[in-house]
Design an enzyme around this catalytic site. Structure first.
Site, PDB file in Angstrom:
ATOM      1  N   GLU A  92       0.821  -1.215   0.000  1.00 18.42           N
ATOM      2  CA  GLU A  92       0.000   0.000   0.000  1.00 18.42           C
ATOM      3  C   GLU A  92       0.855   1.266   0.000  1.00 18.42           C
ATOM      4  O   GLU A  92       1.910   1.302   0.632  1.00 18.42           O
ATOM      5  CB  GLU A  92      -0.854   0.036   1.270  1.00 18.42           C
ATOM      6  CG  GLU A  92      -1.920  -1.008   1.291  1.00 18.42           C
ATOM      7  CD  GLU A  92      -2.769  -0.897   2.556  1.00 18.42           C
ATOM      8  OE1 GLU A  92      -3.624  -1.748   2.738  1.00 18.42           O
ATOM      9  OE2 GLU A  92      -2.550   0.031   3.356  1.00 18.42           O
ATOM     10  N   CYS A 105       3.227   8.456   1.535  1.00 15.92           N
ATOM     11  CA  CYS A 105       3.498   7.491   2.602  1.00 15.92           C
ATOM     12  C   CYS A 105       3.745   6.134   1.941  1.00 15.92           C
ATOM     13  O   CYS A 105       2.855   5.577   1.302  1.00 15.92           O
ATOM     14  CB  CYS A 105       2.273   7.475   3.508  1.00 15.92           C
ATOM     15  SG  CYS A 105       2.400   6.306   4.827  1.00 15.92           S
ATOM     16  N   CYS A 112       3.778  -6.922   7.965  1.00 19.17           N
ATOM     17  CA  CYS A 112       4.746  -6.466   8.971  1.00 19.17           C
ATOM     18  C   CYS A 112       4.817  -7.506  10.086  1.00 19.17           C
ATOM     19  O   CYS A 112       3.793  -8.025  10.504  1.00 19.17           O
ATOM     20  CB  CYS A 112       4.312  -5.115   9.541  1.00 19.17           C
ATOM     21  SG  CYS A 112       5.458  -4.486  10.789  1.00 19.17           S
ATOM     22  N   CYS A 116       1.761  -4.746  16.049  1.00 18.60           N
ATOM     23  CA  CYS A 116       1.202  -3.742  16.965  1.00 18.60           C
ATOM     24  C   CYS A 116      -0.310  -3.982  17.033  1.00 18.60           C
ATOM     25  O   CYS A 116      -0.952  -4.201  15.998  1.00 18.60           O
ATOM     26  CB  CYS A 116       1.482  -2.329  16.454  1.00 18.60           C
ATOM     27  SG  CYS A 116       3.240  -1.986  16.303  1.00 18.60           S
ATOM     28  N   CYS A 119      -2.994  -2.092  14.724  1.00 22.72           N
ATOM     29  CA  CYS A 119      -2.654  -1.858  13.313  1.00 22.72           C
ATOM     30  C   CYS A 119      -3.141  -2.992  12.414  1.00 22.72           C
ATOM     31  O   CYS A 119      -2.911  -4.166  12.700  1.00 22.72           O
ATOM     32  CB  CYS A 119      -1.134  -1.719  13.199  1.00 22.72           C
ATOM     33  SG  CYS A 119      -0.528  -1.715  11.522  1.00 22.72           S
ATOM     34  N   GLY A 160       5.004  -2.098   7.185  1.00 21.86           N
ATOM     35  CA  GLY A 160       6.323  -2.631   7.495  1.00 21.86           C
ATOM     36  C   GLY A 160       7.174  -1.756   8.398  1.00 21.86           C
ATOM     37  O   GLY A 160       6.876  -0.585   8.632  1.00 21.86           O
ATOM     38  N   GLU A 161       8.226  -2.367   8.897  1.00 18.74           N
ATOM     39  CA  GLU A 161       9.217  -1.682   9.737  1.00 18.74           C
ATOM     40  C   GLU A 161      10.457  -1.470   8.864  1.00 18.74           C
ATOM     41  O   GLU A 161      11.196  -2.421   8.575  1.00 18.74           O
ATOM     42  CB  GLU A 161       9.526  -2.566  10.956  1.00 18.74           C
ATOM     43  CG  GLU A 161      10.778  -2.182  11.727  1.00 18.74           C
ATOM     44  CD  GLU A 161      10.835  -0.719  12.154  1.00 18.74           C
ATOM     45  OE1 GLU A 161       9.972  -0.289  12.928  1.00 18.74           O
ATOM     46  OE2 GLU A 161      11.747  -0.005  11.694  1.00 18.74           O
ATOM     47  N   SER A 192      10.504   6.157   9.424  1.00 16.65           N
ATOM     48  CA  SER A 192       9.738   6.065  10.663  1.00 16.65           C
ATOM     49  C   SER A 192       9.858   4.644  11.217  1.00 16.65           C
ATOM     50  O   SER A 192       9.547   3.676  10.529  1.00 16.65           O
ATOM     51  CB  SER A 192       8.278   6.390  10.358  1.00 16.65           C
ATOM     52  OG  SER A 192       7.510   6.196  11.506  1.00 16.65           O
ATOM     53  N   SER A 215       7.675   5.985  16.207  1.00 18.85           N
ATOM     54  CA  SER A 215       6.290   5.739  16.577  1.00 18.85           C
ATOM     55  C   SER A 215       6.275   5.391  18.054  1.00 18.85           C
ATOM     56  O   SER A 215       6.586   4.264  18.426  1.00 18.85           O
ATOM     57  CB  SER A 215       5.713   4.573  15.764  1.00 18.85           C
ATOM     58  OG  SER A 215       5.736   4.907  14.410  1.00 18.85           O
ATOM     59  N   LEU A 216       5.945   6.366  18.857  1.00 18.82           N
ATOM     60  CA  LEU A 216       6.047   6.188  20.310  1.00 18.82           C
ATOM     61  C   LEU A 216       4.725   5.643  20.872  1.00 18.82           C
ATOM     62  O   LEU A 216       4.687   4.576  21.469  1.00 18.82           O
ATOM     63  CB  LEU A 216       6.398   7.549  20.921  1.00 18.82           C
ATOM     64  CG  LEU A 216       6.840   7.572  22.371  1.00 18.82           C
ATOM     65  CD1 LEU A 216       8.045   6.693  22.625  1.00 18.82           C
ATOM     66  CD2 LEU A 216       7.148   9.017  22.774  1.00 18.82           C
ATOM     67  N   HIS A 217       3.672   6.394  20.740  1.00 19.73           N
ATOM     68  CA  HIS A 217       2.290   6.007  21.067  1.00 19.73           C
ATOM     69  C   HIS A 217       2.013   5.743  22.538  1.00 19.73           C
ATOM     70  O   HIS A 217       0.848   5.578  22.921  1.00 19.73           O
ATOM     71  CB  HIS A 217       1.820   4.792  20.249  1.00 19.73           C
ATOM     72  CG  HIS A 217       2.054   4.923  18.787  1.00 19.73           C
ATOM     73  ND1 HIS A 217       1.990   6.123  18.125  1.00 19.73           N
ATOM     74  CD2 HIS A 217       2.371   4.001  17.831  1.00 19.73           C
ATOM     75  CE1 HIS A 217       2.264   5.940  16.844  1.00 19.73           C
ATOM     76  NE2 HIS A 217       2.497   4.668  16.642  1.00 19.73           N
ATOM     77  N   ASN A 291      -7.268   6.109  13.684  1.00 13.99           N
ATOM     78  CA  ASN A 291      -8.233   5.744  12.638  1.00 13.99           C
ATOM     79  C   ASN A 291      -8.729   4.344  12.976  1.00 13.99           C
ATOM     80  O   ASN A 291      -7.949   3.393  12.902  1.00 13.99           O
ATOM     81  CB  ASN A 291      -7.495   5.659  11.287  1.00 13.99           C
ATOM     82  CG  ASN A 291      -7.910   6.731  10.315  1.00 13.99           C
ATOM     83  OD1 ASN A 291      -8.889   7.435  10.504  1.00 13.99           O
ATOM     84  ND2 ASN A 291      -7.134   6.857   9.254  1.00 13.99           N
ATOM     85  N   CYS A 334      -2.932   2.396   7.892  1.00 10.52           N
ATOM     86  CA  CYS A 334      -1.915   1.486   7.374  1.00 10.52           C
ATOM     87  C   CYS A 334      -2.405   0.043   7.341  1.00 10.52           C
ATOM     88  O   CYS A 334      -2.801  -0.511   8.362  1.00 10.52           O
ATOM     89  CB  CYS A 334      -0.704   1.634   8.282  1.00 10.52           C
ATOM     90  SG  CYS A 334       0.525   0.390   8.095  1.00 10.52           S
TER      91      CYS A 334
END
Ligand code: SF4
Length: 343
Positions: A92, A105, A112, A116, A119, A160-161, A192, A215-217, A291, A334
């Protein structure tokens, strides 16, 4: 003989490919320009090559851009592209216009491995790493469609990472930033990560001029580990040390991404913990409302809550942006589209 896809070859690789067929290295530079600057995918139209060279290239190689399976455009202008790779895996890409910025993006993996819990991509698991050609192909597709000004900046925030596909991502960045090709400024590219501590240090030492986002969150180890399994491998204390090291070594401001989940990380205690955590690091914090993803339990907070969180944070940290969620009507979160298409 299977013809290799030459899209994704770096400049040194193109020079070597030319030398391997008895040509001078400068032919590699010419080919680089054709592929990435002119986006000419037909060898027979590469007019500064001899007829023999064009046929030889066509015998050995193909130029295979990404194949679009589906795209959708949101009311707010956000456009999502779902590509199908040659082995059927999905990828994507999202184009997000916002005032005078147009952010592209992009993905570094199909699926991935990091799972998480909020996600949609995480529900797919890792399908595979993308090649440099498949990463760069996302930019090229969008430029083919909308021209050279299609985007102003690029973020590795899709599937993905990126630091799990480290070498290939840096190869792709090399192609993107080459002045004989796509000419994207490295400062307009953000890598990121969800927090792969050793690779953050490696990236800092690599000399790349790209930007870093984390990406802390969540601002405590306990909370973070609840939503991001990667936090169990790479704890918050060491991770923040690596981010500090990155900021000092590169003399760059780091961006912290903080998705707000209703009732999970949106209280005054969270504001204080976050401000304390980033104290002394040259940084910007991006607050983003979640989202929602069907089937996952996290909820989006109210717009008032999002604004409140941003207001509380701002005097305590140097720079805060509150970003609206984009493309909610087209499954722009994502992995959402790919996950939906696979069920
Ligand atoms: S949020 Fe990012 S790192 Fe986490 S599962 Fe999704 S794509 Fe992977």
């Amino acid at each position: 003989m299977q013809r290799q896809n030459i899209l994704g070859y770096t400049l040194p690789q193109l020079e070597q490919a030319m030398q391997a067929i008895g040509e001078k290295p400068y032919r590699g530079r010419q080919l680089h320009k054709w592929l990435y600057l002119s986006r000419q995918y037909d060898f027979s139209l590469m007019t500064d090559f001899t007829k023999e060279l064009r046929s030889r290239l066509a015998e050995l190689y193909q130029v295979a851009p990404l194949e679009l399976e589906y795209s959708a455009k949101s009311k707010d202008g956000t456009e999502k592209f779902l590509f199908r790779l040659n082995d059927g895996r999905p990828v994507e890409t999202v184009l997000i216009p916002d005032d005078d910025r147009r952010t592209l993006c992009i993905s570094s993996q199909s699926g991935c491995p990091l799972a998480c819990s909020f996600c949609a991509t995480g529900t797919l698991g890792l399908l595979r790493n993308l090649t440099a050609g498949e990463i760069v192909g996302q930019l090229m597709y969008v430029r083919d469609k909308y021209g050279d000004d299609a985007f102003t900046n690029v973020v590795f925030m899709g599937m993905g990472e990126p630091l799990h596909n480290y070498d290939t991502v840096l190869e792709a960045v090399g192609i993107m930033t080459n002045p004989l090709g796509l000419k994207v400024s490295a400062r307009k590219i953000t890598i990121s990560t969800s927090g792969v501590t050793p690779k953050i240090k490696k990236l800092a030492d690599s000399g790349t001029k790209t930007r870093l986002a984390l990406s802390l969150h969540a601002a405590t180890q306990v909370k973070r580990a609840k939503i991001m399994p990667v936090a169990e491998t790479f704890g918050l204390t060491k991770l923040m040390e690596a981010v500090r090291y990155y900021a000092e070594t590169t003399e760059q401001r780091v961006t912290f991404e903080y998705i707000l989940f209703d009732g999970f990380n949106d209280t005054m205690d969270d504001v204080r913990a976050l401000a304390e955590l980033v104290r002394g690091i040259p940084c910007k914090i991006n607050i983003l409302a979640y989202n929602e993803v069907p089937g996952l339990s996290f909820k989006r907070p109210s717009d008032e809550k999002v604004d409140w969180f941003g207001r509380m944070l701002f005097p305590r940290t140097p720079a805060v942006t509150v970003r609206k969620s984009r493309g909610r009507d087209i499954d722009a979160a994502c992995g959402q589209l790919a996950a939906r298409k696979m069920t």
